[in-house]
Write a protein that holds these residues in place. Structure first.
Motif, PDB file in Angstrom:
ATOM      1  N   ASP A   1       0.872  -1.163   0.000  1.00 35.73           N
ATOM      2  CA  ASP A   1       0.000   0.000   0.000  1.00 35.73           C
ATOM      3  C   ASP A   1       0.910   1.214   0.000  1.00 35.73           C
ATOM      4  O   ASP A   1       1.898   1.256   0.727  1.00 35.73           O
ATOM      5  CB  ASP A   1      -0.884  -0.005   1.250  1.00 35.73           C
TER       6      ASP A   1
ATOM      7  N   ASP B   1       2.996   0.477   3.606  1.00 34.66           N
ATOM      8  CA  ASP B   1       2.478  -0.702   4.294  1.00 34.66           C
ATOM      9  C   ASP B   1       2.634  -1.938   3.414  1.00 34.66           C
ATOM     10  O   ASP B   1       2.075  -1.995   2.323  1.00 34.66           O
ATOM     11  CB  ASP B   1       0.978  -0.552   4.617  1.00 34.66           C
TER      12      ASP B   1
ATOM     13  N   LEU C   1       1.326  -5.353   2.635  1.00 37.37           N
ATOM     14  CA  LEU C   1       0.094  -6.086   2.932  1.00 37.37           C
ATOM     15  C   LEU C   1       0.292  -7.598   2.801  1.00 37.37           C
ATOM     16  O   LEU C   1      -0.318  -8.370   3.528  1.00 37.37           O
ATOM     17  CB  LEU C   1      -1.017  -5.632   1.976  1.00 37.37           C
TER      18      LEU C   1
ATOM     19  N   ASP D   1       0.345 -13.067   4.592  1.00 33.75           N
ATOM     20  CA  ASP D   1      -0.396 -11.895   5.062  1.00 33.75           C
ATOM     21  C   ASP D   1       0.410 -11.196   6.137  1.00 33.75           C
ATOM     22  O   ASP D   1       0.796 -11.799   7.134  1.00 33.75           O
ATOM     23  CB  ASP D   1      -1.752 -12.346   5.604  1.00 33.75           C
TER      24      ASP D   1
ATOM     25  N   THR E   1      -0.669  -8.092   7.427  1.00 30.01           N
ATOM     26  CA  THR E   1      -1.505  -7.020   7.964  1.00 30.01           C
ATOM     27  C   THR E   1      -1.664  -7.068   9.478  1.00 30.01           C
ATOM     28  O   THR E   1      -1.994  -6.062  10.095  1.00 30.01           O
ATOM     29  CB  THR E   1      -2.905  -7.024   7.310  1.00 30.01           C
TER      30      THR E   1
END
Length: 86
Positions: free
Chosen positions: A31, A73, A75, A81, A83
């Protein structure tokens, strides 16, 4: 693949970012923001202009106003993953 926050495909307008992203591991998602620097400042209007260009016009614009991706970020990294990581 390069998508806007609303899901619009942006790769045709920003081919240099897609080419650079090809160096990342497979199944990686970041991101971030696309930015254009001009004379030591962020030039949002150049970014908007780049959105409207395709094909040869996009390639010429990429040399005149290169776009950089500022990723803030991760992700997904290599399919994992990220996050929920601190």
């Amino acid at each position: 693949m390069l998508r806007s926050r609303r899901g619009t495909e942006l790769g045709r307008a920003f081919q240099e970012v897609v080419a650079d992203a090809a160096q990342l591991p497979d199944a990686t998602a970041l991101d971030g923001e696309l930015v254009v620097w001009e004379e030591g400042r962020l030039a949002f209007e150049r970014l908007q202009d780049r959105l409207a260009r395709r094909g040869a016009r996009a390639a010429r614009a990429a040399t005149e106003w290169p776009v950089h991706c500022v990723a803030f970020d991760p992700l997904r990294l290599s399919g994992a993953d990220t996050t929920l990581l601190p």
